[in-house]
Design an enzyme around this catalytic site. Structure first.
Site, short mmCIF file in Angstrom:
data_model
loop_
_atom_site.label_atom_id
_atom_site.label_comp_id
_atom_site.label_asym_id
_atom_site.label_seq_id
_atom_site.Cartn_x
_atom_site.Cartn_y
_atom_site.Cartn_z
N HIS A 152 -10.44 -5.20 -3.16
CA HIS A 152 -8.93 -5.21 -2.76
C HIS A 152 -9.08 -5.69 -1.24
O HIS A 152 -10.10 -5.52 -0.63
CB HIS A 152 -8.02 -4.36 -3.06
N LEU A 153 -8.06 -6.60 -0.89
CA LEU A 153 -8.01 -6.94 0.77
C LEU A 153 -6.78 -6.24 1.09
O LEU A 153 -5.82 -6.28 0.51
CB LEU A 153 -8.10 -8.58 0.41
N ASN A 189 -12.95 -2.98 2.41
CA ASN A 189 -13.98 -1.84 2.51
C ASN A 189 -14.85 -1.99 1.36
O ASN A 189 -14.31 -2.24 0.13
CB ASN A 189 -13.17 -0.70 2.48
N ASP A 191 0.71 -1.05 0.08
CA ASP A 191 0.01 0.00 0.11
C ASP A 191 0.82 1.39 0.35
O ASP A 191 1.84 1.31 0.79
CB ASP A 191 -0.91 -0.05 1.36
N ILE A 192 0.51 2.34 -0.70
CA ILE A 192 1.40 3.34 -1.03
C ILE A 192 1.14 4.42 0.41
O ILE A 192 2.42 5.18 0.75
CB ILE A 192 0.93 4.39 -2.20
N GLY A 221 -15.87 3.12 3.36
CA GLY A 221 -14.64 3.60 3.31
C GLY A 221 -13.83 3.35 1.95
O GLY A 221 -12.45 3.52 2.05
N GLN A 222 -14.54 2.75 1.06
CA GLN A 222 -13.79 2.15 -0.30
C GLN A 222 -13.55 3.30 -1.05
O GLN A 222 -14.28 4.15 -1.42
CB GLN A 222 -14.49 1.35 -0.90
P1 5GP Z 1 -9.75 1.62 0.10
O1 5GP Z 1 -9.88 2.86 1.05
O2 5GP Z 1 -10.50 1.82 -1.16
O3 5GP Z 1 -10.16 0.39 0.85
O4 5GP Z 1 -8.19 1.43 -0.01
C1 5GP Z 1 -7.62 2.06 -1.03
C2 5GP Z 1 -6.02 1.80 -0.68
O5 5GP Z 1 -5.23 1.89 -2.03
C3 5GP Z 1 -5.41 2.77 0.14
O6 5GP Z 1 -5.02 2.10 1.46
C4 5GP Z 1 -4.56 3.59 -0.39
O7 5GP Z 1 -3.58 4.06 0.51
C5 5GP Z 1 -4.21 2.72 -1.59
N1 5GP Z 1 -3.64 3.38 -2.67
C6 5GP Z 1 -4.17 4.50 -3.45
N2 5GP Z 1 -3.56 4.59 -4.50
C7 5GP Z 1 -2.54 3.77 -4.80
C8 5GP Z 1 -1.48 3.62 -5.59
O8 5GP Z 1 -1.42 4.45 -6.71
N3 5GP Z 1 -0.43 2.70 -5.31
C9 5GP Z 1 -0.68 1.83 -4.17
N4 5GP Z 1 0.31 1.04 -3.94
N5 5GP Z 1 -1.64 2.05 -3.27
C10 5GP Z 1 -2.58 3.11 -3.43
#
Ligand code: 5GP
Ligand code: ZN
Length: 114
Positions: free
Chosen positions: A100-101, A87, A30-31, A93-94
């Site tokens: 994704h997990l 999420n 995760d970034i 909070g998605q």
């Molecule tokens: P969500 O809130 O949709 O469950 O989580 C999305 C996740 O994707 C977040 O934890 C966010 O930090 C991660 N994320 C968003 N953009 C990128 C990206 O460009 N690269 C990576 N590796 N992670 C990302």
């Protein structure tokens, strides 16, 4: 999906730190990590969110969990413990609309779920 961030990570248009990959799944860092280990595991098939899934996705959903466990074992956090989270939708909070997990661990996690 042309405009999907995670589809672009799968096809390599957007770089990522890959941890594991096979024909069906990809795991990458995760970034913006929320824990010492924070890995995202995604199916290569584009599915927007968990709540869109049904019986046709049984194998993908079980594979997602098993892949998370295998990755946890591979990186050495299976015994110390980890958390998985998915999420789904706005209230969940998605932010990225490709299923994704989150695999989190590498230290004692906060007990709160929200
Ligand atoms: P969500 O809130 O949709 O469950 O989580 C999305 C996740 O994707 C977040 O934890 C966010 O930090 C991660 N994320 C968003 N953009 C990128 C990206 O460009 N690269 C990576 N590796 N992670 C990302
Ligand atoms: Zn996608």
């Amino acid at each position: 999906m042309p405009d999907c961030l995670f589809c672009k990570i799968i096809d390599g248009t957007i770089p990522s730190e890959k941890i594991f990959e096979n024909e069906e799944f990809l795991a990458f860092k995760d970034i913006n990590p929320q824990s010492p280990v924070h890995i995202l595991i995604i199916p290569k098939k584009h599915l927007a969110k968990l709540s869109d899934c049904g019986n046709d996705e049984k194998e993908i959903l079980s594979g997602l969990l098993l892949t998370a466990n295998n990755v946890a074992k591979e990186i050495g956090i299976a015994e110390s413990g980890y958390r998985v989270a998915i999420n789904s939708g706005d209230d969940g909070g998605q932010l990225v609309h490709h299923l994704h997990l989150h695999l989190m661990g590498g230290g004692k996690l906060d007990g709160r779920m929200a």
